[in-house]
Scaffold this active site. Structure first.
Site, PDB file in Angstrom:
ATOM      1  CE1 TYR A 117      -4.697  -1.075  -4.843  1.00  8.83           C
ATOM      2  CE2 TYR A 117      -5.011  -3.598  -4.563  1.00  8.83           C
ATOM      3  CZ  TYR A 117      -4.983  -2.267  -4.010  1.00  8.83           C
ATOM      4  OH  TYR A 117      -4.907  -2.178  -2.540  1.00  8.83           O
ATOM      5  CE  LYS A 137      -3.830   0.739  -1.059  1.00  8.76           C
ATOM      6  NZ  LYS A 137      -4.622   0.384   0.263  1.00  8.76           N
ATOM      7  CE1 TYR A 142      -4.641   0.563   4.435  1.00  5.50           C
ATOM      8  CE2 TYR A 142      -3.261  -0.455   5.941  1.00  5.50           C
ATOM      9  CZ  TYR A 142      -3.456  -0.188   4.547  1.00  5.50           C
ATOM     10  OH  TYR A 142      -2.593  -0.411   3.761  1.00  5.50           O
ATOM     11  CB  VAL A 172      -0.226  -6.070   4.149  1.00  8.95           C
ATOM     12  CG1 VAL A 172      -1.511  -5.463   4.537  1.00  8.95           C
ATOM     13  CG2 VAL A 172      -0.161  -6.072   2.586  1.00  8.95           C
ATOM     14  CB  SER A 217      -0.867  -0.043   1.277  1.00  6.28           C
ATOM     15  OG  SER A 217      -1.983  -0.685   0.913  1.00  6.28           O
TER      16      SER A 217
HETATM   17  N1  GLU Z   1      -2.225  -5.258  -1.814  1.00  5.27           N
HETATM   18  C1  GLU Z   1      -2.881  -5.392  -0.704  1.00  5.27           C
HETATM   19  C2  GLU Z   1      -4.282  -5.348  -0.724  1.00  5.27           C
HETATM   20  O1  GLU Z   1      -4.901  -4.789  -1.621  1.00  5.27           O
HETATM   21  C3  GLU Z   1      -2.697  -3.808  -0.319  1.00  5.27           C
HETATM   22  C4  GLU Z   1      -3.047  -3.617   1.230  1.00  5.27           C
HETATM   23  C5  GLU Z   1      -1.853  -3.001   2.158  1.00  5.27           C
HETATM   24  O2  GLU Z   1      -0.643  -2.867   1.943  1.00  5.27           O
HETATM   25  O3  GLU Z   1      -2.265  -2.484   3.250  1.00  5.27           O
HETATM   26  O4  GLU Z   1      -4.884  -6.051  -0.241  1.00  5.27           O
END
Ligand code: GLU
Length: 304
Positions: free
Chosen positions: A188, A66, A240, A258, A63
């Site tokens: 993505y 992003k 989050y 993650v 993430s």
């Molecule tokens: N590739 C992960 C997903 O879409 C990203 C989530 C993350 O890194 O928090 O579930």
């Protein structure tokens, strides 16, 4: 300030926390990573680099990507993106479907999965070769042409993308996704599978630390105002449903993934990335959060 001494000490102290978190296993390829790794890279705006532990080992940025895609879309459509995604903390897990129903397909912010999918969707509309464009952008930010997608992780995530597919189709039903969902998920899952080291990431975030201009090559990536906004979103939404706690503990704008990485910075001062794959129950690196809290405490500096 002897940053090397500080980060080496933190590295040594944190080893006692091994085993308290859990590596992400909902993407099978991520579950294979050796959990007992820790790296930290700290780079000051005046060009000094301090590395400790596994700072040179590449991992899946997940993430953290992003932030890159939001920066790319912001460059093109500026405030236009806020017609499609909000900018309030969600207080929900990264992949939650619940809030989207109440909010009629308009995601709370660009850093939860739903919001990131909308951003990537707009990026696909803007770039004829989005996967190449993302790599080129990230390589330019950190000055390293050796940045690639980890194909195994991208494949594994695509094979287990049911929840993200559901989010994308749900938003498409509200007219908030422009492109084909399969194409969206492919891009993505690749952006999440970018493989970078702490050192690469700390360099890549220097442009935010420097009010939008990359100090490595002088390029203005974002305007001062856009960089301010991106940093504010990282502070309020970057972790989050643990964003408030990270701001409380570390006092920095940051973004986690993650894969166990966290990229953060002190505006006008330094960029720092930590990586340790064991996650806490919110999906953030357990040792990474602790390391950044200790860092800002030990150096007596944060954004506050
Ligand atoms: N590739 C992960 C997903 O879409 C990203 C989530 C993350 O890194 O928090 O579930």
């Amino acid at each position: 300030m002897d940053y090397q001494k500080v980060i080496d000490r933190i590295h040594g102290e944190l080893l006692e926390l091994w085993g308290q978190g859990k590596v992400a296993d909902y993407i099978p390829a991520l579950a294979k990573v050796n959990p007992r790794q820790f790296g930290i890279a700290l780079i000051t705006l005046d060009g000094q680099e301090f590395l400790s532990g596994d700072a040179g080992v590449c991992f899946s940025v997940q993430s953290i990507s992003k932030v890159f895609t939001l920066a790319m879309v912001t460059r093109h459509i500026g405030d236009g993106i806020w017609k499609a995604v909000g900018r309030e903390p969600s207080g929900n897990p990264f992949n939650s479907l619940v809030q989207l129903e109440h909010e009629q397909g308009f995601p709370r912010n660009p850093f939860i999965n739903a919001g990131a999918l909308v951003v990537t969707d707009r990026l696909i509309s803007l770039y004829p070769h989005p996967k190449d464009a993302i790599l080129e952008f990230v390589r330019g930010l950190c000055g390293n042409d050796d940045i690639y997608y980890d194909k195994e992780i991208a494949r594994s995530e695509l094979d287990h993308a049911d929840r993200n597919m559901a989010l994308a189709y749900f938003m498409k039903s509200f007219g908030n996704i422009e492109n084909d969902v399969d194409i969206l998920l492919d891009v993505y899952c690749h952006q999440c599978a970018i493989s970078m080291s702490c050192e690469d990431l700390a360099r890549a975030f220097l442009f935010l630390c420097n009010r939008g201009t990359n100090p490595l090559n002088g390029e203005q990536v974002l305007t001062v105002s856009q960089a301010k906004r991106l940093g504010a979103l990282m502070l309020t939404c970057g972790f989050y449903d643990e964003s408030g706690d990270f701001a409380f503990r570390a006092g920095l704008p940051g973004k986690s993934g993650v894969g166990g990485g966290i990229a953060a910075y002190i505006p006008g001062n330094l960029s720092v990335t930590v990586w340790s794959p064991e996650l806490n129950r919110h999906g953030n690196s357990l040792i990474g959060m602790e390391a950044l809290e200790r860092l800002t405490t030990d150096i007596g500096n944060s954004i506050f």
